[in-house]
Design a protein around this motif. Structure first.
Motif, PDB file in Angstrom:
ATOM      1  N   ASN A 106      85.566  10.012   0.664  1.00 44.33           N
ATOM      2  CA  ASN A 106      86.677   9.185   1.147  1.00 44.33           C
ATOM      3  C   ASN A 106      87.847   9.214   0.164  1.00 44.33           C
ATOM      4  OD1 ASN A 106      85.593   8.379   3.567  1.00 44.33           O
ATOM      5  ND2 ASN A 106      84.629   6.561   2.729  1.00 44.33           N
ATOM      6  N   LYS A 109      89.658  12.457   0.593  1.00 42.93           N
ATOM      7  CA  LYS A 109      90.472  12.456   1.820  1.00 42.93           C
ATOM      8  C   LYS A 109      91.768  11.677   1.591  1.00 42.93           C
ATOM      9  CE  LYS A 109      86.429  12.594   4.806  1.00 42.93           C
ATOM     10  NZ  LYS A 109      85.591  11.820   5.723  1.00 42.93           N
ATOM     11  N   ASN A 110      91.654  10.510   0.955  1.00 40.74           N
ATOM     12  CA  ASN A 110      92.857   9.705   0.689  1.00 40.74           C
ATOM     13  C   ASN A 110      93.811  10.429  -0.249  1.00 40.74           C
ATOM     14  OD1 ASN A 110      92.045   7.568   2.310  1.00 40.74           O
ATOM     15  ND2 ASN A 110      90.947   6.562   0.638  1.00 40.74           N
ATOM     16  N   LEU A 113      95.595  13.179   1.694  1.00 45.23           N
ATOM     17  CA  LEU A 113      96.634  12.613   2.573  1.00 45.23           C
ATOM     18  C   LEU A 113      97.881  12.255   1.772  1.00 45.23           C
ATOM     19  CD1 LEU A 113      94.717  10.306   5.085  1.00 45.23           C
ATOM     20  CD2 LEU A 113      96.295  12.127   5.663  1.00 45.23           C
ATOM     21  N   LEU A 165      93.896  15.844   8.406  1.00 48.38           N
ATOM     22  CA  LEU A 165      93.273  14.962   7.422  1.00 48.38           C
ATOM     23  C   LEU A 165      93.056  13.559   7.981  1.00 48.38           C
ATOM     24  CD1 LEU A 165      95.096  16.087   4.157  1.00 48.38           C
ATOM     25  CD2 LEU A 165      92.665  16.310   4.680  1.00 48.38           C
ATOM     26  N   VAL A 166      94.020  13.065   8.762  1.00 51.38           N
ATOM     27  CA  VAL A 166      93.848  11.750   9.396  1.00 51.38           C
ATOM     28  C   VAL A 166      92.679  11.802  10.373  1.00 51.38           C
ATOM     29  CG1 VAL A 166      94.917  10.093  10.986  1.00 51.38           C
ATOM     30  CG2 VAL A 166      96.211  10.989   9.061  1.00 51.38           C
ATOM     31  N   LYS A 169      89.527  11.790   8.393  1.00 49.02           N
ATOM     32  CA  LYS A 169      89.259  10.504   7.758  1.00 49.02           C
ATOM     33  C   LYS A 169      88.735   9.482   8.764  1.00 49.02           C
ATOM     34  CE  LYS A 169      91.360   6.859   5.039  1.00 49.02           C
ATOM     35  NZ  LYS A 169      92.585   6.343   4.459  1.00 49.02           N
ATOM     36  N   THR A 170      89.377   9.380   9.927  1.00 49.01           N
ATOM     37  CA  THR A 170      89.006   8.326  10.901  1.00 49.01           C
ATOM     38  C   THR A 170      88.071   8.821  11.975  1.00 49.01           C
ATOM     39  OG1 THR A 170      90.924   8.828  12.302  1.00 49.01           O
ATOM     40  CG2 THR A 170      91.214   7.151  10.569  1.00 49.01           C
TER      41      THR A 170
END
Length: 175
Positions: A106, A109-110, A113, A165-166, A169-170
């Protein structure tokens, strides 16, 4: 006249009956004693068998009660263990959620982004700077158009990477 044969018969029968009665009189006390003894034996046997039956029934009832109490105690011990395990798991859940929030996947990923947004910001500033530079420098329109197209392509690719990437992530596509 009476026949001797016919008159002798009732006398013999009466003698037989008398002899039988005398045997009964002799053994009458013995027969009464045997009957009384037999009655006592039968009543004692019935009493003993009834008592044994009732004792057996109560002992099986007590045994069943003991077994059920043991099962209840075992189940209560299991429930106590399960409650302890459940509390431990519930306590670990909050900790695991914290680890998941701060896990390397996580976090990575952040970070990615944020980098894509920073790259897009840099490319927009670079594009504006090149436009300003082409105004200051003469004959810079040609190279500004060439590099402007390349910057637009780079910005579009960065926006696509940000969307991916969004999504990563979600797990849901962006609109």
């Amino acid at each position: 006249m009476v026949d001797k044969k016919t008159s002798a018969k009732p006398v013999e029968e009466s003698l037989d009956i008398k002899s039988k009665k005398s045997v009964f009189k002799r053994f009458k006390k013995l027969f009464l004693m045997l009957a009384f003894l037999l009655t006592i034996i039968i009543s004692v046997a019935a009493s003993v068998s009834t008592t044994l039956f009732l004792i057996k029934g109560s002992s099986t009832t007590q045994t069943k009660e003991l077994e059920s109490q043991e099962k209840i105690a075992t189940l209560e011990a299991r429930i106590t263990q399960q409650d302890a395990i459940l509390q431990q798991v519930a306590g670990n859940t909050a900790e695991l959620k914290t680890y998941l929030r701060h896990s390397s996947a996580n976090s990575l990923k952040n970070i990615m982004l944020n980098q894509e947004k920073n790259i897009q910001s840099f490319l927009v500033v670079l594009k504006a700077s090149m436009r300003d530079l082409s105004v200051i420098v003469g004959r810079a329109d040609d190279w500004q158009r060439d590099y402007d197209n390349q910057l637009n392509i780079a910005i579009q690719q960065s926006q696509k990477r940000e969307q991916l990437l969004v999504l990563l992530k979600t797990g849901e596509p962006t609109k």
